[in-house]
Design a protein around this motif. Structure first.
Motif, PDB file in Angstrom:
ATOM      1  N   VAL A  40      10.668   3.158   9.439  1.00 12.55           N
ATOM      2  CA  VAL A  40      10.027   3.362   8.437  1.00 12.55           C
ATOM      3  C   VAL A  40       8.819   3.409   8.243  1.00 12.55           C
ATOM      4  O   VAL A  40       8.374   1.905   8.916  1.00 12.55           O
ATOM      5  N   SER A  41       8.499   3.518   8.352  1.00 14.14           N
ATOM      6  CA  SER A  41       6.298   4.021   7.976  1.00 14.14           C
ATOM      7  C   SER A  41       5.592   4.200   6.581  1.00 14.14           C
ATOM      8  O   SER A  41       5.416   4.985   5.735  1.00 14.14           O
ATOM      9  N   LEU A  42       4.791   3.478   6.391  1.00 13.06           N
ATOM     10  CA  LEU A  42       3.582   4.080   4.955  1.00 13.06           C
ATOM     11  C   LEU A  42       2.120   4.673   6.032  1.00 13.06           C
ATOM     12  O   LEU A  42       1.595   3.726   6.381  1.00 13.06           O
ATOM     13  N   LEU A  43       2.202   5.298   5.960  1.00 15.54           N
ATOM     14  CA  LEU A  43       0.836   6.172   5.851  1.00 15.54           C
ATOM     15  C   LEU A  43      -0.500   6.200   5.095  1.00 15.54           C
ATOM     16  O   LEU A  43       0.268   6.601   4.029  1.00 15.54           O
ATOM     17  N   ALA A  44      -1.564   5.765   4.528  1.00 15.95           N
ATOM     18  CA  ALA A  44      -2.018   5.702   3.938  1.00 15.95           C
ATOM     19  C   ALA A  44      -3.307   6.004   4.970  1.00 15.95           C
ATOM     20  O   ALA A  44      -4.058   6.059   6.059  1.00 15.95           O
ATOM     21  N   SER A  45      -3.954   7.768   3.851  1.00 13.40           N
ATOM     22  CA  SER A  45      -5.267   8.751   4.735  1.00 13.40           C
ATOM     23  C   SER A  45      -6.013   9.014   3.651  1.00 13.40           C
ATOM     24  O   SER A  45      -5.848   9.111   2.336  1.00 13.40           O
ATOM     25  N   PHE A  46      -7.507   8.356   3.932  1.00 12.28           N
ATOM     26  CA  PHE A  46      -8.428   9.377   3.069  1.00 12.28           C
ATOM     27  C   PHE A  46      -8.977  10.076   3.861  1.00 12.28           C
ATOM     28  O   PHE A  46     -10.238   9.490   4.954  1.00 12.28           O
ATOM     29  N   LEU A  47      -9.460  11.071   3.725  1.00 14.05           N
ATOM     30  CA  LEU A  47      -9.662  12.368   4.401  1.00 14.05           C
ATOM     31  C   LEU A  47     -11.127  12.989   3.630  1.00 14.05           C
ATOM     32  O   LEU A  47     -10.942  12.946   1.609  1.00 14.05           O
ATOM     33  N   ASN A  55     -17.495  18.543   0.582  1.00 18.86           N
ATOM     34  CA  ASN A  55     -16.772  17.584   0.625  1.00 18.86           C
ATOM     35  C   ASN A  55     -16.448  16.660  -0.651  1.00 18.86           C
ATOM     36  O   ASN A  55     -16.640  14.985  -0.898  1.00 18.86           O
ATOM     37  N   VAL A  56     -14.454  17.573  -0.685  1.00 18.61           N
ATOM     38  CA  VAL A  56     -13.780  16.332  -1.795  1.00 18.61           C
ATOM     39  C   VAL A  56     -13.252  15.691  -1.223  1.00 18.61           C
ATOM     40  O   VAL A  56     -12.536  15.545  -0.154  1.00 18.61           O
ATOM     41  N   PRO A  57     -13.041  13.985  -1.780  1.00 18.75           N
ATOM     42  CA  PRO A  57     -12.116  13.140  -1.565  1.00 18.75           C
ATOM     43  C   PRO A  57     -10.357  13.518  -1.575  1.00 18.75           C
ATOM     44  O   PRO A  57     -10.122  13.965  -2.306  1.00 18.75           O
ATOM     45  N   VAL A  58      -9.947  12.923  -0.728  1.00 14.61           N
ATOM     46  CA  VAL A  58      -8.588  13.940  -0.573  1.00 14.61           C
ATOM     47  C   VAL A  58      -8.296  12.657  -0.004  1.00 14.61           C
ATOM     48  O   VAL A  58      -7.963  11.959   1.201  1.00 14.61           O
ATOM     49  N   ASP A  59      -6.882  11.854  -0.695  1.00 17.86           N
ATOM     50  CA  ASP A  59      -6.292  10.609  -0.299  1.00 17.86           C
ATOM     51  C   ASP A  59      -4.425  11.255  -0.010  1.00 17.86           C
ATOM     52  O   ASP A  59      -4.123  12.033  -1.751  1.00 17.86           O
TER      53      ASP A  59
END
Length: 170
Positions: A40-47, A55-59
Motif C-alpha cells: 500500500v503506498s501514497l504518492l504525491a506528484s507535483f507536475l 505551465n499549469v500546476p497539477v498536483d
C-alpha cells in the motif's frame, strides 16, 4: 517469518517530481514466495501541464494497493539484489491550478479538479545494504481512467526501505 517494510522514495514524474511512501507486507511460509509482497503506498506528484503552453500546476495525490512477485531470473541467489514486478489499483485526487479556473493571462481552464481512479504496474528493485536496510528503486506506470490531463503518468524513484522481521507464533 513475517516481514514488514517501510520505504520512502523521491523521484521524477512526467513534467515534475513525486514523493512515494510505501508499506509492504510479506507473509509467505514457502521459500519460493518469500519475496512476494502486498503493498500500500501514497504518492504525491507535483507536475506542470505544459501541452497548453501555460505551465499549469497539477498536483496528484493517490493511494495505491497492489501485489508484487519476485522475478527469480533477474534477482541474485545471494539475495543482495531482489527485483519484483507487480500491479494494482489506484485512487486519488487531481488538483488542477489549485482549483482556480482562470489563468493570470485570462485563459479559462476547462479541465476539472476531481477524484481519479485506475490501475498501475511497475518494478521494485532492492539492493540490500544490511539485514534490515536496502536501497530501493521503483518504476511505476499509472493509468488514470478519468483524468482530464492525461491518462498515463509514470514515476521513477530512489530511496530507502527498512524491513522488520517477526517470527510467527507456532
Amino acid at each position: 517469518l513475517k516481514q514488514q517494510a517501510f520505504s520512502v522514495l523521491g523521484g521524477y514524474s512526467e513534467n515534475g517530481f513525486s514523493i512515494l511512501g510505501s508499506y509492504s507486507f510479506y507473509n509467505s511460509n514457502t521459500e519460493k514466495r518469500k519475496h512476494n509482497f502486498l503493498e500500500v503506498s501514497l504518492l504525491a506528484s507535483f507536475l506542470k501541464e505544459k501541452e497548453s503552453g501555460y505551465n499549469v500546476p497539477v498536483d496528484q495525490y493517490t493511494i495505491n494497493a497492489g501485489y508484487f512477485l519476485k522475478v527469480p531470473m533477474l534477482s541474485t541467489a545471494n539475495k543482495y539484489l531482489t527485483i519484483a514486478m507487480g500491479a494494482g489499483g489506484t485512487i486519488g485526487y487531481e488538483n488542477i491550478n489549485n482549483g482556480k479556473i482562470q489563468l493570470p493571462s485570462g485563459a479559462i481552464i476547462t479541465d476539472e479538479s476531481k477524484v481519479i481512479y485506475g490501475a498501475f504496474g511497475g518494478f521494485d528493485i532492492d539492493v540490500f545494504i544490511s539485514k534490515h536496510l536496502s536501497l530501493n528503486s521503483k518504476t511505476n506506470v499509472y493509468y488514470h481512467a478519468n483524468s482530464d490531463i492525461g491518462k498515463t503518468k509514470f514515476f521513477v524513484g530512489l530511496g530507502l526501505k527498512y524491513s522488520i522481521l517477526k517470527k510467527q507464533a507456532q
